[in-house]
Design a protein around this motif. Structure first.
Motif, PDB file in Angstrom:
ATOM      1  N   LEU A 242      10.827  27.836  59.450  1.00  0.00           N
ATOM      2  CA  LEU A 242       9.573  28.586  59.540  1.00  0.00           C
ATOM      3  C   LEU A 242       9.569  29.801  58.621  1.00  0.00           C
ATOM      4  CD1 LEU A 242       8.785  28.502  63.376  1.00  0.00           C
ATOM      5  CD2 LEU A 242       7.633  27.239  61.539  1.00  0.00           C
ATOM      6  N   LEU A 243      10.706  30.441  58.456  1.00  0.00           N
ATOM      7  CA  LEU A 243      10.781  31.598  57.566  1.00  0.00           C
ATOM      8  C   LEU A 243      10.556  31.195  56.109  1.00  0.00           C
ATOM      9  CD1 LEU A 243      13.786  33.489  59.179  1.00  0.00           C
ATOM     10  CD2 LEU A 243      11.389  34.192  59.197  1.00  0.00           C
ATOM     11  N   ILE A 244      11.088  30.049  55.698  1.00  0.00           N
ATOM     12  CA  ILE A 244      10.854  29.563  54.341  1.00  0.00           C
ATOM     13  C   ILE A 244       9.379  29.226  54.140  1.00  0.00           C
ATOM     14  CG2 ILE A 244      11.362  27.695  52.711  1.00  0.00           C
ATOM     15  CD1 ILE A 244      14.171  27.568  53.880  1.00  0.00           C
ATOM     16  N   VAL A 245       8.779  28.560  55.112  1.00  0.00           N
ATOM     17  CA  VAL A 245       7.355  28.228  55.039  1.00  0.00           C
ATOM     18  C   VAL A 245       6.511  29.508  55.001  1.00  0.00           C
ATOM     19  CG1 VAL A 245       5.436  27.159  56.274  1.00  0.00           C
ATOM     20  CG2 VAL A 245       7.633  25.989  56.141  1.00  0.00           C
ATOM     21  N   GLY A 246       6.894  30.520  55.800  1.00  0.00           N
ATOM     22  CA  GLY A 246       6.164  31.781  55.801  1.00  0.00           C
ATOM     23  C   GLY A 246       6.207  32.476  54.456  1.00  0.00           C
ATOM     24  N   LEU A 247       7.352  32.433  53.797  1.00  0.00           N
ATOM     25  CA  LEU A 247       7.463  33.036  52.461  1.00  0.00           C
ATOM     26  C   LEU A 247       6.510  32.382  51.470  1.00  0.00           C
ATOM     27  CD1 LEU A 247      11.288  33.647  51.848  1.00  0.00           C
ATOM     28  CD2 LEU A 247       9.474  35.359  51.809  1.00  0.00           C
ATOM     29  N   THR A 248       6.501  31.064  51.440  1.00  0.00           N
ATOM     30  CA  THR A 248       5.676  30.356  50.461  1.00  0.00           C
ATOM     31  C   THR A 248       4.184  30.496  50.776  1.00  0.00           C
ATOM     32  OG1 THR A 248       5.989  28.330  51.755  1.00  0.00           O
ATOM     33  CG2 THR A 248       7.491  28.701  49.934  1.00  0.00           C
ATOM     34  N   MET A 249       3.815  30.359  52.041  1.00  0.00           N
ATOM     35  CA  MET A 249       2.404  30.497  52.409  1.00  0.00           C
ATOM     36  C   MET A 249       1.902  31.912  52.167  1.00  0.00           C
ATOM     37  SD  MET A 249       1.930  28.309  55.929  1.00  0.00           S
ATOM     38  CE  MET A 249       0.296  29.025  56.097  1.00  0.00           C
ATOM     39  N   GLY A 250       2.692  32.912  52.566  1.00  0.00           N
ATOM     40  CA  GLY A 250       2.286  34.295  52.379  1.00  0.00           C
ATOM     41  C   GLY A 250       2.122  34.653  50.919  1.00  0.00           C
ATOM     42  N   THR A 251       3.017  34.153  50.075  1.00  0.00           N
ATOM     43  CA  THR A 251       2.917  34.408  48.634  1.00  0.00           C
ATOM     44  C   THR A 251       1.626  33.852  48.071  1.00  0.00           C
ATOM     45  OG1 THR A 251       5.333  34.360  48.411  1.00  0.00           O
ATOM     46  CG2 THR A 251       4.036  34.042  46.410  1.00  0.00           C
ATOM     47  N   ASN A 252       1.295  32.622  48.426  1.00  0.00           N
ATOM     48  CA  ASN A 252       0.060  32.008  47.933  1.00  0.00           C
ATOM     49  C   ASN A 252      -1.177  32.762  48.405  1.00  0.00           C
ATOM     50  OD1 ASN A 252       0.410  29.898  46.157  1.00  0.00           O
ATOM     51  ND2 ASN A 252       0.847  28.401  47.728  1.00  0.00           N
ATOM     52  N   LEU A 253      -1.204  33.141  49.672  1.00  0.00           N
ATOM     53  CA  LEU A 253      -2.368  33.840  50.210  1.00  0.00           C
ATOM     54  C   LEU A 253      -2.564  35.198  49.537  1.00  0.00           C
ATOM     55  CD1 LEU A 253      -1.951  33.028  54.017  1.00  0.00           C
ATOM     56  CD2 LEU A 253      -3.832  32.292  52.541  1.00  0.00           C
ATOM     57  N   LEU A 254      -1.477  35.931  49.312  1.00  0.00           N
ATOM     58  CA  LEU A 254      -1.585  37.251  48.698  1.00  0.00           C
ATOM     59  C   LEU A 254      -2.071  37.161  47.247  1.00  0.00           C
ATOM     60  CD1 LEU A 254       1.555  39.139  50.082  1.00  0.00           C
ATOM     61  CD2 LEU A 254      -0.840  39.492  50.662  1.00  0.00           C
ATOM     62  N   PHE A 255      -1.509  36.236  46.484  1.00  0.00           N
ATOM     63  CA  PHE A 255      -1.945  36.085  45.094  1.00  0.00           C
ATOM     64  C   PHE A 255      -3.396  35.613  45.039  1.00  0.00           C
ATOM     65  CE2 PHE A 255       2.444  36.484  43.771  1.00  0.00           C
ATOM     66  CZ  PHE A 255       2.341  36.952  42.478  1.00  0.00           C
ATOM     67  N   ASP A 256      -3.759  34.713  45.934  1.00  0.00           N
ATOM     68  CA  ASP A 256      -5.131  34.219  45.964  1.00  0.00           C
ATOM     69  C   ASP A 256      -6.111  35.346  46.261  1.00  0.00           C
ATOM     70  OD1 ASP A 256      -7.129  32.312  45.824  1.00  0.00           O
ATOM     71  OD2 ASP A 256      -7.046  31.894  47.966  1.00  0.00           O
ATOM     72  N   ALA A 257      -5.788  36.180  47.258  1.00  0.00           N
ATOM     73  CA  ALA A 257      -6.670  37.292  47.618  1.00  0.00           C
ATOM     74  C   ALA A 257      -6.746  38.328  46.497  1.00  0.00           C
ATOM     75  CB  ALA A 257      -6.176  37.946  48.906  1.00  0.00           C
ATOM     76  N   ALA A 258      -5.608  38.628  45.886  1.00  0.00           N
ATOM     77  CA  ALA A 258      -5.586  39.623  44.807  1.00  0.00           C
ATOM     78  C   ALA A 258      -6.396  39.153  43.605  1.00  0.00           C
ATOM     79  CB  ALA A 258      -4.145  39.923  44.404  1.00  0.00           C
ATOM     80  N   LEU A 259      -6.271  37.891  43.237  1.00  0.00           N
ATOM     81  CA  LEU A 259      -7.008  37.365  42.090  1.00  0.00           C
ATOM     82  C   LEU A 259      -8.502  37.302  42.374  1.00  0.00           C
ATOM     83  CD1 LEU A 259      -4.593  34.530  40.972  1.00  0.00           C
ATOM     84  CD2 LEU A 259      -5.122  36.615  39.733  1.00  0.00           C
ATOM     85  N   ASP A 260      -8.867  36.932  43.597  1.00  0.00           N
ATOM     86  CA  ASP A 260     -10.275  36.885  43.964  1.00  0.00           C
ATOM     87  C   ASP A 260     -10.903  38.267  43.867  1.00  0.00           C
ATOM     88  OD1 ASP A 260     -12.656  35.789  44.823  1.00  0.00           O
ATOM     89  OD2 ASP A 260     -12.230  36.166  46.928  1.00  0.00           O
ATOM     90  N   LYS A 261     -10.162  39.276  44.321  1.00  0.00           N
ATOM     91  CA  LYS A 261     -10.654  40.657  44.257  1.00  0.00           C
ATOM     92  C   LYS A 261     -10.793  41.114  42.822  1.00  0.00           C
ATOM     93  CE  LYS A 261      -9.543  45.347  45.827  1.00  0.00           C
ATOM     94  NZ  LYS A 261      -8.599  46.175  46.600  1.00  0.00           N
ATOM     95  N   GLY A 262      -9.765  40.816  41.999  1.00  0.00           N
ATOM     96  CA  GLY A 262      -9.805  41.231  40.604  1.00  0.00           C
ATOM     97  C   GLY A 262     -10.919  40.566  39.831  1.00  0.00           C
ATOM     98  N   GLY A 263     -11.138  39.246  40.139  1.00  0.00           N
ATOM     99  CA  GLY A 263     -12.190  38.535  39.419  1.00  0.00           C
ATOM    100  C   GLY A 263     -13.573  39.071  39.731  1.00  0.00           C
ATOM    101  N   ARG A 264     -13.832  39.414  41.005  1.00  0.00           N
ATOM    102  CA  ARG A 264     -15.155  39.902  41.385  1.00  0.00           C
ATOM    103  C   ARG A 264     -15.402  41.315  40.880  1.00  0.00           C
ATOM    104  NH1 ARG A 264     -17.788  36.582  44.616  1.00  0.00           N
ATOM    105  NH2 ARG A 264     -16.645  34.862  45.553  1.00  0.00           N
TER     106      ARG A 264
END
Length: 291
Positions: A242-264
């Motif tokens: 679960l910790l490995i899955v949390g690392l990968t999922m959290g990384t994707n969500l953070l980059f996705d949110a940051a890029l969405d904010k930057g693009g808008r």
């Protein structure tokens, strides 16, 4: 949409905080290892029970995240350190033979599955943590270099680059000052996805015993070595997985949110620069080229 972006960012922080804190700060609070007890047992002062050799699972969790995270970060950084100059040089050079010399060997590496290449290399020599990071970086260079080349070629075709060339600007200023900045968003998007893939690749390689000792304190190794007792003592497998899955999922969500904010945030500025008929083509080109 703003609430959706904020929710995605908050969810990413919530998912990644625990595994990241355990990975980076866990060894500071793990303390000295206690005496070994019977394997795959619960209780007797062991919060998460014991592993396949009788070690405390919680203590192994505290020690086991740092190798995974540091190896993945090092491999991702090394991949871009090699891919960026190769991609920029092949996109901006006017010498076809140089572009072929740089990119064709990478196409050969790209044709070989990443995990297979790592396993083949592991049969020749026994890589440690540093060797595993280098191997993972090598298998990521071809794909990263092709992405950098494609993004750089698109930016290099703009009138601003031609204006810089006519002004006698150096290759370094064109490559880094304009082309490099123009593809930052593309690289950031790729970095989030690539770091996730690297985490999975590092964990899989460690799961197969590449780059780590059979009884190493590593989340991926814990999943592998303790799976025989999954139905007896599941925490030794479930928690590190679960910790490995949390690392990968959290990384994707953070980059996705940051890029969405930057693009808008960047959309109005791009519209204002490219729109309107009051300015001449030369003035708009100079504005693009200006650092």
């Amino acid at each position: 949409m703003r609430n959706l972006r904020t929710g995605r960012f908050t969810l990413g922080i919530a998912v990644i905080t625990l595994p990241l804190v355990l990975a980076l700060l866990g060894p500071l609070f793990a303390g000295e290892p206690g005496p070994r007890t019977p394997s795959f047992t619960l209780g007797d002062g062991h919060w998460l029970g014991t592993d396949f050799v009788g070690r405390d699972v919680w203590q192994q969790v505290l020690h086991g995240g740092r190798p995974v995270v540091l190896t993945a970060l090092a491999a991702t950084a090394l991949a871009y350190l090699v891919a960026l100059p190769i991609g920029l040089l092949s996109a901006l050079t006017h010498r076809r033979w140089l572009e072929e010399l740089l990119m064709r060997p990478l196409d050969v590496l790209l044709a070989i599955p990443s995990l297979l290449l790592i396993l083949l290399a592991a049969t020749v020599f026994s890589p440690g943590a540093v060797g595993l990071a280098l191997l993972v970086a090598v298998v990521n260079v071809p794909d990263a270099a092709r992405l950098v080349r494609a993004a750089a070629a698109e930016a290099a075709a703009r009138p601003a680059v031609e204006a810089l060339r006519m002004q006698g600007e150096t290759w370094w200023r064109m490559a880094v000052g304009y082309v490099g900045r123009s593809m930052l968003r593309t690289l950031a998007a790729d970095a989030g996805t690539r770091l996730t893939g690297v985490l999975y690749l590092v964990a899989t390689a460690a799961f197969l015993g590449v780059g780590v000792a059979p009884d190493a304190t590593d989340w991926a190794v814990m999943v592998d070595r303790n799976r025989t007792g999954l139905f007896v003592q599941p925490w030794a497998v479930v928690v590190p997985a679960l910790l490995i899955v949390g690392l990968t999922m959290g990384t994707n969500l953070l980059f996705d949110a940051a890029l969405d904010k930057g693009g808008r945030q960047g959309a109005p500025a791009r519209t204002a620069t490219s729109g309107g008929t009051g300015g001449s083509l030369r003035s708009r080109t100079e504005k693009e080229a200006r650092p």
